[in-house]
Design an enzyme around this catalytic site. Sequence first.
Site, PDB file in Angstrom:
ATOM      1  CE  LYS A  21      -3.827  -0.808   2.523  1.00 23.99           C
ATOM      2  NZ  LYS A  21      -4.543  -0.701   3.657  1.00 23.99           N
ATOM      3  NE  ARG A  91      -5.327   3.586   3.489  1.00 32.17           N
ATOM      4  CZ  ARG A  91      -5.362   3.672   2.549  1.00 32.17           C
ATOM      5  NH1 ARG A  91      -4.987   4.586   1.857  1.00 32.17           N
ATOM      6  NH2 ARG A  91      -5.942   2.959   1.569  1.00 32.17           N
ATOM      7  N   GLY A 100      -6.251 -11.200   8.631  1.00 31.83           N
ATOM      8  CA  GLY A 100      -6.146 -11.228  10.160  1.00 31.83           C
ATOM      9  C   GLY A 100      -5.163 -10.345  10.625  1.00 31.83           C
ATOM     10  CG  MET A 102      -5.303  -2.879  13.067  1.00 36.78           C
ATOM     11  SD  MET A 102      -4.335  -1.516  13.292  1.00 36.78           S
ATOM     12  CE  MET A 102      -5.077  -0.327  12.192  1.00 36.78           C
ATOM     13  NE  ARG A 335      -6.471  -3.757  -3.676  1.00 38.16           N
ATOM     14  CZ  ARG A 335      -6.920  -3.852  -2.321  1.00 38.16           C
ATOM     15  NH1 ARG A 335      -6.533  -4.167  -1.308  1.00 38.16           N
ATOM     16  NH2 ARG A 335      -8.056  -3.311  -2.320  1.00 38.16           N
ATOM     17  CB  SER A 762       6.928 -43.197 -25.081  1.00 34.83           C
ATOM     18  OG  SER A 762       5.913 -42.245 -24.571  1.00 34.83           O
ATOM     19  CE1 TYR A 849       5.492 -37.890 -27.169  1.00 33.95           C
ATOM     20  CE2 TYR A 849       7.806 -37.821 -28.138  1.00 33.95           C
ATOM     21  CZ  TYR A 849       6.710 -38.529 -27.854  1.00 33.95           C
ATOM     22  OH  TYR A 849       6.446 -39.876 -28.175  1.00 33.95           O
TER      23      TYR A 849
END
Length: 885
Positions: A21, A91, A100, A102, A335, A762, A849
């Site tokens: 942020k 913030r 979870g 604050m 964001r 293979s 492959y």
Amino acid sequence: MQYIYTFEEGNKDMRRLLGGKGANLAQMTNLDLPVPSGFTISTEACNAFYKNHNQLNNETLAQIKKALDQLSQNVGKSFNSLSQPLLVSVRSGAAISMPGMMDTILNIGLNDQTVVALAKITANERFAYDSYRRLLAMYGNVVEGISEATFDTVIEDMKHQNHYQSDLDLTTNDLKQIVSEFKKVYINKLHREFPQNPTEQLLAAINSVFESWNNHRAKVYRRENNIPSDLGTAVNVQMMVFGNAGKDSGTGVAFTRDPATGEKHLFGEYLLNAQGEDVVAGIRTPQPISTLEDAMPHLYAQFEAIAAKLEFYYRDMQDLEFTIENGKLYMLQARDGKRTPTAAVKIAVDMVYEDLISKQEALMRIKPESVQAILYPEFDEKDLANHDFVASGLPASPGAATGQIYFTAETAKAAHDEKQQTVILVRQDTSPEDIEGMVVSEGIVTSRGGMTSHAAVVARGMGTPAIVGVNELQVDYQKRSATISGHQLHEGDWLSVNGTQGHIYIGQIKTADTVVNENLSTLLGWAKQESHLGVYANADTPADFSQALRFGADGIGLTRTEHMFFKPERLLEMRRLIIAENAEARQLPLKRLLKMQQGDFYELYKLSAGRSVTIRLLDPPLHEFLPHDEKEIRKVAKQLDVTPTYLKQRVDSLKELNPMLGHRGDRLAVTFPDIYQMQVDAIIGAALQLLDENVIIEPHIMIPLTALKSEMSWVKDLVVNRIEQLLANKNVCLEYTVGTMMEMPRACLTADKIAEVSDFFSFGTNDLTQLTFGYSRDDVGSFMPEYIKQGILPADPFQTVDVDGVGQLMRMAVEKGRSIKPQLPIGVCGEIGGDPKSIEFFEQIDVSYVSCSPFRVPLARLAAAQASLRNNRVVSQTVSVKSVN
Ligand code: ADP
Ligand code: MG
Ligand code: MG
């Protein structure tokens, strides 16, 4: 030590120090966007806080004071001022967003004096007290640990007494009373007053953010998501702007593109005269952002320009938070936005065309699993909301399905064919005899079996949603009923299954169908250019193959011929062949089978349109084709025109204690050479048919289960001699190859020897894993989940390659094989061929492959491109990004 950075000092690359942020607030500030002033207290301050016994150290305190003074000067407002009171938000923001912790406290700086001042300045007393009561509740909850409910009850009681419907009905006087009630809560619970000093409020809030980094929920989240605990969180202190200051104020959230579809237009909501969380809190219904264009055209235009600038700068779709105060726009957060898989693909492709990102970046941005999610049908979200799942099992084959339940292949087929019902097949387990019922089913559920059980493998191959190993399911074939977690169900009842999650629902849930869209196919085209690995499909029928081609497969890496024998008229001939006691009696059924197989191969080759097709000769133990219970035996005996006693005796004589380790694969070739010869005749016959039509086919024939060079050599001679004879008869030339499955540990250990007589390898990872671990793949359900739960195994080795064990055998086989034949083509066929993690490993060991079920081809293609890009295989030609103006 610098603990504090003003928004002017930071930028988007400082996430580690400023949190997501903070870094983005700084970046927006430096892009000259209107961001309310503020500063970020760094994650280093958080770590220092913990070192200092959970207290801000003196240096941080001094820097906070300085930053606050500077902020006051910049904005011309200050704490406790009655003419220009400064209010701030606190913030939190870590480098990785984490639930979870604050998050936010708004309106710090309000107290009994400044609330009066704010009311006067804004001429809006209601707003001032509304802001104050929010601060009291947020602060009380976050800083003092008083439950939210304590505060909510006060408001609810008030509304109840006055018969109010919503918070908006609260009058200014009510809000004043709420404020005084809230203050009493502090006295009653804490025996002290709410702190009137703004600086004290601020410091306590900062403390709480730092402390919340180490609360229980945050710790658990970090442990589960492997986030280091020394990252720390940052705290942003930012001047408040007021979206609730009046009619030309508001607050909102918007994405720069539609997060559901990826369409390029602003998408979001706003509320006039509202603050912060009001938009998401659902107290009032927000307006769609498009209506802002009419309400405030200038502002909308400004916001659109900002959105474009931010996308341009971040080179990704943005999720934005904004507030309008008295007609002026403020940006509060940016964001990268979350999006659906469909939107993710569209946005990535569009951004390449817009010259914002390179093709390589677009490829790296999409999770392979998202591609899968686009391709499989899902439940209609609204309808799903009305249902809870009643049981779950192993998510064997993804996608959602709904239908009426049947317990046998015949009844399922009848319901589908005759009554046009959509059908869910519910069984204890499935066997090859159930194929026809499985084909017509929308979904398959079994009570037994693991992720590689018959039901699981076949369902994935067909792209049919399936759940296996459902412990809470009991099927009663006699009564034509089943019990799921205590719910009694009868034939014809509706059931819905989500094979992606393994959840079972009672009743009918609508599904929303999805298809490969243009954007996905564009992306997959780029993936093909970038990947070093080829992506082939395992396909047994023309329908599978067509599906694989639609999904962009390079060809067929594995055709399991035995699956062609399960159609009723063929099964009959196959059974006639198996119960025959000598070569002579085998002739007629072989001749009939030859005709049918040649037809199949002709069709496959024709569909291939030049793509390579690898056909594997018969692999499973013969008795898999025979009936087992009395009733079936009687029925089949009649069809074959033999007595049940005789048939039973033949069935018994073919029974093996351990069929997967028994008479199967190339062992059948050694004992019944005429079966492999018939298959070779069919393959070459089909190729020659096409040659007559001027289509050149190069057959690739694969021998299963080889363990010894001498064995491969014997079988190869059988095959080559037959081919040469056929070509000589027709007097034509045809290129062809004969290679082997690598699925026995002994074959890997002696791969150099085997390479001498093989044109290609293979890897058959299912058998190789089974034999390396000594785990019967049909029986792993009984212990595998516990092994994974206890951490003894990191993952199911049948789903993600076991790099340390099976992977080492593979690496060795590649190296040994190529030491003899440097150009030896080496593939991986089997479920693991479509697993992204495994693909990354196969790329590293230089496999040529992978081959997987058609429905996994797109995912495998993207995973292969990502693996090549990660391993720096391909020179990337990065598309230039225009400079930011
Ligand atoms: P979250 O991380 O939960 O989104 P934020 O820190 O973004 O929390 O805060 C939530 C909301 O609070 C923001 O979307 C914004 O509306 C409001 N808000 C935060 N700071 C301010 C501020 N300085 N001025 C006005 N509103 C703010
Ligand atoms: Mg936010
Ligand atoms: Mg095998």
